[in-house]
Design a protein around this motif. Structure first.
Motif, PDB file in Angstrom:
ATOM      1  N   GLN A 238       3.324  10.445  -3.364  1.00 17.01           N
ATOM      2  CA  GLN A 238       1.992  10.203  -2.634  1.00 17.01           C
ATOM      3  C   GLN A 238       0.542  10.076  -3.056  1.00 17.01           C
ATOM      4  OE1 GLN A 238       2.718   9.247   0.682  1.00 17.01           O
ATOM      5  NE2 GLN A 238       0.346   9.457   1.390  1.00 17.01           N
ATOM      6  N   PRO A 239       0.766  10.776  -3.733  1.00  8.45           N
ATOM      7  CA  PRO A 239      -0.889  11.142  -3.806  1.00  8.45           C
ATOM      8  C   PRO A 239      -1.040   9.676  -5.466  1.00  8.45           C
ATOM      9  CG  PRO A 239       0.158  12.072  -5.495  1.00  8.45           C
ATOM     10  CD  PRO A 239       0.878  12.431  -4.393  1.00  8.45           C
ATOM     11  N   LEU A 240       0.243   9.566  -6.031  1.00  5.80           N
ATOM     12  CA  LEU A 240       0.037   7.881  -7.049  1.00  5.80           C
ATOM     13  C   LEU A 240       0.040   6.680  -5.754  1.00  5.80           C
ATOM     14  CD1 LEU A 240       2.569   8.394  -9.681  1.00  5.80           C
ATOM     15  CD2 LEU A 240       0.346   8.406  -9.664  1.00  5.80           C
ATOM     16  N   PHE A 241       0.460   6.947  -4.808  1.00  7.01           N
ATOM     17  CA  PHE A 241       0.506   6.141  -3.635  1.00  7.01           C
ATOM     18  C   PHE A 241      -1.049   5.089  -3.348  1.00  7.01           C
ATOM     19  CE2 PHE A 241       0.233   4.640   0.296  1.00  7.01           C
ATOM     20  CZ  PHE A 241       0.811   3.215   0.612  1.00  7.01           C
ATOM     21  N   GLU A 242      -1.608   7.022  -3.413  1.00  9.09           N
ATOM     22  CA  GLU A 242      -3.155   6.940  -2.899  1.00  9.09           C
ATOM     23  C   GLU A 242      -3.782   6.289  -3.393  1.00  9.09           C
ATOM     24  OE1 GLU A 242      -3.942  10.576  -1.416  1.00  9.09           O
ATOM     25  OE2 GLU A 242      -2.218  10.624   0.415  1.00  9.09           O
ATOM     26  N   ARG A 243      -2.924   6.402  -4.947  1.00  8.60           N
ATOM     27  CA  ARG A 243      -4.626   5.664  -5.799  1.00  8.60           C
ATOM     28  C   ARG A 243      -3.736   4.013  -6.120  1.00  8.60           C
ATOM     29  NH1 ARG A 243      -4.764   9.326 -11.925  1.00  8.60           N
ATOM     30  NH2 ARG A 243      -6.453   6.826 -12.795  1.00  8.60           N
ATOM     31  N   LEU A 244      -3.085   4.422  -5.597  1.00  4.55           N
ATOM     32  CA  LEU A 244      -2.837   2.420  -5.934  1.00  4.55           C
ATOM     33  C   LEU A 244      -2.524   1.565  -5.134  1.00  4.55           C
ATOM     34  CD1 LEU A 244       0.763   3.117  -8.376  1.00  4.55           C
ATOM     35  CD2 LEU A 244      -1.456   2.866  -8.768  1.00  4.55           C
TER      36      LEU A 244
ATOM     37  N   LEU B  45      22.287  12.381  -9.942  1.00  8.68           N
ATOM     38  CA  LEU B  45      20.397  11.650  -9.546  1.00  8.68           C
ATOM     39  C   LEU B  45      20.541  11.776  -7.463  1.00  8.68           C
ATOM     40  CD1 LEU B  45      19.991   9.567 -12.872  1.00  8.68           C
ATOM     41  CD2 LEU B  45      19.501  12.067 -12.689  1.00  8.68           C
ATOM     42  N   VAL B  46      19.084  12.116  -7.311  1.00  9.16           N
ATOM     43  CA  VAL B  46      18.128  11.623  -6.655  1.00  9.16           C
ATOM     44  C   VAL B  46      17.445  10.700  -6.970  1.00  9.16           C
ATOM     45  CG1 VAL B  46      19.557  13.397  -5.353  1.00  9.16           C
ATOM     46  CG2 VAL B  46      16.937  13.208  -6.113  1.00  9.16           C
ATOM     47  N   SER B  47      17.087   9.408  -5.885  1.00  6.37           N
ATOM     48  CA  SER B  47      16.512   8.615  -5.921  1.00  6.37           C
ATOM     49  C   SER B  47      15.291   8.301  -4.536  1.00  6.37           C
ATOM     50  CB  SER B  47      17.478   7.052  -6.763  1.00  6.37           C
ATOM     51  OG  SER B  47      17.598   6.637  -4.654  1.00  6.37           O
ATOM     52  N   LEU B  48      14.437   7.331  -5.219  1.00  7.55           N
ATOM     53  CA  LEU B  48      13.254   7.222  -3.695  1.00  7.55           C
ATOM     54  C   LEU B  48      12.900   5.928  -3.839  1.00  7.55           C
ATOM     55  CD1 LEU B  48      11.564   8.206  -1.101  1.00  7.55           C
ATOM     56  CD2 LEU B  48      10.098   9.208  -3.092  1.00  7.55           C
ATOM     57  N   THR B  49      13.422   5.203  -3.695  1.00  2.00           N
ATOM     58  CA  THR B  49      12.403   3.974  -3.196  1.00  2.00           C
ATOM     59  C   THR B  49      11.869   4.022  -2.375  1.00  2.00           C
ATOM     60  OG1 THR B  49      14.846   3.349  -3.212  1.00  2.00           O
ATOM     61  CG2 THR B  49      13.074   0.689  -2.858  1.00  2.00           C
ATOM     62  N   VAL B  50      10.274   2.568  -2.646  1.00  2.00           N
ATOM     63  CA  VAL B  50       8.726   3.106  -2.486  1.00  2.00           C
ATOM     64  C   VAL B  50       8.622   2.172  -2.416  1.00  2.00           C
ATOM     65  CG1 VAL B  50       8.612   5.208  -1.739  1.00  2.00           C
ATOM     66  CG2 VAL B  50       7.991   4.231  -4.359  1.00  2.00           C
ATOM     67  N   SER B  51       6.832   1.788  -2.218  1.00  2.54           N
ATOM     68  CA  SER B  51       6.292   0.533  -2.016  1.00  2.54           C
ATOM     69  C   SER B  51       5.009   0.536  -2.334  1.00  2.54           C
ATOM     70  CB  SER B  51       6.674  -0.783  -1.178  1.00  2.54           C
ATOM     71  OG  SER B  51       6.510  -0.245  -0.093  1.00  2.54           O
ATOM     72  N   PHE B  52       4.109  -0.264  -2.739  1.00  2.00           N
ATOM     73  CA  PHE B  52       2.906  -0.097  -2.434  1.00  2.00           C
ATOM     74  C   PHE B  52       2.484  -1.530  -2.941  1.00  2.00           C
ATOM     75  CE2 PHE B  52       2.534   0.157  -7.580  1.00  2.00           C
ATOM     76  CZ  PHE B  52       1.674  -0.519  -7.566  1.00  2.00           C
TER      77      PHE B  52
ATOM     78  N   GLU C 258       4.460   8.493 -16.773  1.00  2.00           N
ATOM     79  CA  GLU C 258       3.894   9.124 -17.328  1.00  2.00           C
ATOM     80  C   GLU C 258       2.913  10.629 -16.675  1.00  2.00           C
ATOM     81  OE1 GLU C 258       1.511   7.233 -20.066  1.00  2.00           O
ATOM     82  OE2 GLU C 258       2.825   7.715 -22.471  1.00  2.00           O
ATOM     83  N   ARG C 259       2.922  10.272 -15.122  1.00  2.19           N
ATOM     84  CA  ARG C 259       1.916  11.033 -14.307  1.00  2.19           C
ATOM     85  C   ARG C 259       3.116  11.831 -13.401  1.00  2.19           C
ATOM     86  NH1 ARG C 259      -0.332   7.439 -16.541  1.00  2.19           N
ATOM     87  NH2 ARG C 259      -3.021   7.126 -17.043  1.00  2.19           N
ATOM     88  N   LEU C 260       3.837  11.285 -13.421  1.00  2.00           N
ATOM     89  CA  LEU C 260       4.932  12.215 -12.730  1.00  2.00           C
ATOM     90  C   LEU C 260       5.664  13.207 -13.382  1.00  2.00           C
ATOM     91  CD1 LEU C 260       6.504   8.482 -10.583  1.00  2.00           C
ATOM     92  CD2 LEU C 260       5.125  11.350 -10.097  1.00  2.00           C
TER      93      LEU C 260
ATOM     94  N   ALA D  62      19.850  18.515  -9.728  1.00  2.00           N
ATOM     95  CA  ALA D  62      19.507  20.133  -9.481  1.00  2.00           C
ATOM     96  C   ALA D  62      18.134  20.295  -9.712  1.00  2.00           C
ATOM     97  CB  ALA D  62      20.385  20.230 -11.333  1.00  2.00           C
ATOM     98  N   ARG D  63      17.296  19.712  -9.799  1.00  2.00           N
ATOM     99  CA  ARG D  63      15.802  20.282 -10.146  1.00  2.00           C
ATOM    100  C   ARG D  63      14.693  20.099  -9.145  1.00  2.00           C
ATOM    101  NH1 ARG D  63      14.198  19.189 -16.143  1.00  2.00           N
ATOM    102  NH2 ARG D  63      12.720  20.141 -15.782  1.00  2.00           N
ATOM    103  N   CYS D  64      15.544  18.876  -8.268  1.00  2.00           N
ATOM    104  CA  CYS D  64      14.824  17.913  -7.511  1.00  2.00           C
ATOM    105  C   CYS D  64      15.111  17.318  -6.142  1.00  2.00           C
ATOM    106  CB  CYS D  64      14.404  16.625  -8.703  1.00  2.00           C
ATOM    107  SG  CYS D  64      12.910  15.942  -7.954  1.00  2.00           S
ATOM    108  N   ASP D  65      14.164  17.429  -5.412  1.00  2.00           N
ATOM    109  CA  ASP D  65      15.191  16.811  -4.256  1.00  2.00           C
ATOM    110  C   ASP D  65      14.476  15.890  -3.137  1.00  2.00           C
ATOM    111  OD1 ASP D  65      13.122  18.087  -2.406  1.00  2.00           O
ATOM    112  OD2 ASP D  65      14.105  19.811  -1.873  1.00  2.00           O
ATOM    113  N   HIS D  66      14.839  14.976  -2.638  1.00  2.00           N
ATOM    114  CA  HIS D  66      13.976  13.687  -1.457  1.00  2.00           C
ATOM    115  C   HIS D  66      12.803  13.994  -1.572  1.00  2.00           C
ATOM    116  CE1 HIS D  66      17.550  11.762  -1.381  1.00  2.00           C
ATOM    117  NE2 HIS D  66      17.441  11.722  -1.192  1.00  2.00           N
ATOM    118  N   MET D  67      12.603  15.521  -1.135  1.00  2.00           N
ATOM    119  CA  MET D  67      11.370  15.830  -1.024  1.00  2.00           C
ATOM    120  C   MET D  67      10.124  16.084  -1.356  1.00  2.00           C
ATOM    121  SD  MET D  67      10.835  16.216   3.008  1.00  2.00           S
ATOM    122  CE  MET D  67       9.309  17.014   3.127  1.00  2.00           C
ATOM    123  N   ARG D  68      10.829  16.474  -2.599  1.00  2.00           N
ATOM    124  CA  ARG D  68      10.448  16.969  -3.882  1.00  2.00           C
ATOM    125  C   ARG D  68       9.094  15.310  -4.222  1.00  2.00           C
ATOM    126  NH1 ARG D  68      10.478  21.493  -7.861  1.00  2.00           N
ATOM    127  NH2 ARG D  68       8.459  21.376  -8.443  1.00  2.00           N
TER     128      ARG D  68
END
Length: 340
Positions: free
Chosen positions: A161-167, A110-117, A192-194, A149-155
């Protein structure tokens, strides 16, 4: 019954370049402060052996150009290299920066991304006088895990990003689906949105405060509450003592209460833990009945014996005596791992 896992962590400083990376910044030579966390079944190894094996595995990468050692120097390649260098089976989590990481476990990658808002909210269903019923806010932490295998950090970045802008800088209660924005509800809302736009989404974590949060993987709701306690433990056969600032993470799983929107109130978890906590904090642990020599595994088992009747939702206990060493007891349902 439970399974006992040993935890060992190490850090290393290294430079790398990632030829062919979709993020052009990664093509150039750059450096990171890496952190690796290994989890191994206690029936396969012991603490000292696991710590030594992880340190030995990371040594060739410390203050080195990773490309000289690895053909695939991305996060996933490094995590696999470290895991394969340890003789006992391990789950290996790697964090290369505050935002990016990877996790490998047998055939799982798995790849992971840690973000905040930052946002405001209030919980409308809590009893009168409950502090969460008042308008307040948090710097919410979010971590996304997806199949490498189906996703990377850029994806992951693009999907977030659009969820960040919404929240971000919003009043969450005004957002459709978040009229009762507990951390569990928020984790499900994000998942559910991702799910439809992010291939291989595995689970979402939401950290509401520095010590509490939730996970959702499309089926299970899990929450955790962390606390620290200061205790003395035997250091040598002659009766000498040393001490630790312990971090304990209580992890729970259960169904979502449809009215309250949570598995259990974080405050209730803390309150139920209080009688156990009082016996641990500022005390010599080996003098508590049932704790053998103050060893961390024994301390975690003691906590389980005393806390399980008070918190039937308890599914895992992580106990760290230092930032580099700990144990994890897993009961019945294994929460998604890890929480770095």
């Amino acid at each position: 019954m439970h399974t006992t896992f040993l935890l060992a962590a190490t850090g290393f400083e290294a430079a790398r370049r990632i030829p062919g990376a979709t993020d052009e910044r990664l093509i150039n030579t750059h450096g990171h402060s890496f952190r690796a966390l290994a989890r191994a079944d206690a029936t396969h190894t012991d603490q000292a052996t696991l710590e030594a094996a992880l340190a030995t595995a990371a040594a060739p990468l410390h203050y080195a150009q990773i490309n000289d050692t690895l053909a695939d120097p991305d996060d996933l390649g490094i995590a696999r290299y470290l895991a394969d260098s340890i003789s006992s089976p391990v789950t290996l989590a790697l964090q290369s920066s505050m935002r990016r990481g990877a996790l490998v476990d047998n055939n799982l990658a798995l790849v992971s991304l840690t973000v905040s808002f930052e946002a405001a909210h209030q919980l409308p269903q809590v009893p009168a006088g409950h502090k969460c019923g008042r308008l307040h806010g948090h710097r919410f932490g979010v971590r996304l895990f997806a199949d490498a295998a189906r996703c990377d950090h850029m994806r992951l970045e693009a999907a977030w990003q659009p969820l960040f802008e919404r929240l971000n800088h919003r009043y969450l209660n005004d957002i459709d689906g978040l009229d009762n924005p507990t951390s569990e509800v928020l984790a499900k809302w994000l998942f559910e949105r991702l799910r439809d736009t992010l291939p291989g989404l595995a689970w979402v974590e939401v950290r509401e405060t520095h010590s509490a949060g939730s996970q959702y993987d499309g089926q299970h709701f899990n929450i955790w509450k962390e606390q620290r306690f200061e205790s003395a433990v035997p250091f040598a056969q002659d009766g000498a003592y040393t001490g630790h600032s312990y971090l304990i993470r209580l992890m729970l799983t259960g169904d979502l209460d449809r009215t309250m929107g949570w598995v259990l109130d974080f405050g209730d978890v803390k309150d139920r833990f209080k009688p156990v906590y009082r016996q641990l904090d500022h005390n010599p642990l080996d003098r508590l009945s049932g704790i053998r020599n103050g060893k961390s595994t024994s301390v975690a088992e003691w906590v389980h014996v005393h806390l399980a009747p008070l918190v039937p939702e308890l599914s895992r206990i992580d106990l760290y005596d230092t930032a580099e060493r700990g144990v994890s007891l897993t009961f019945d349902h294994d929460m998604r791992w890890p929480l770095l």
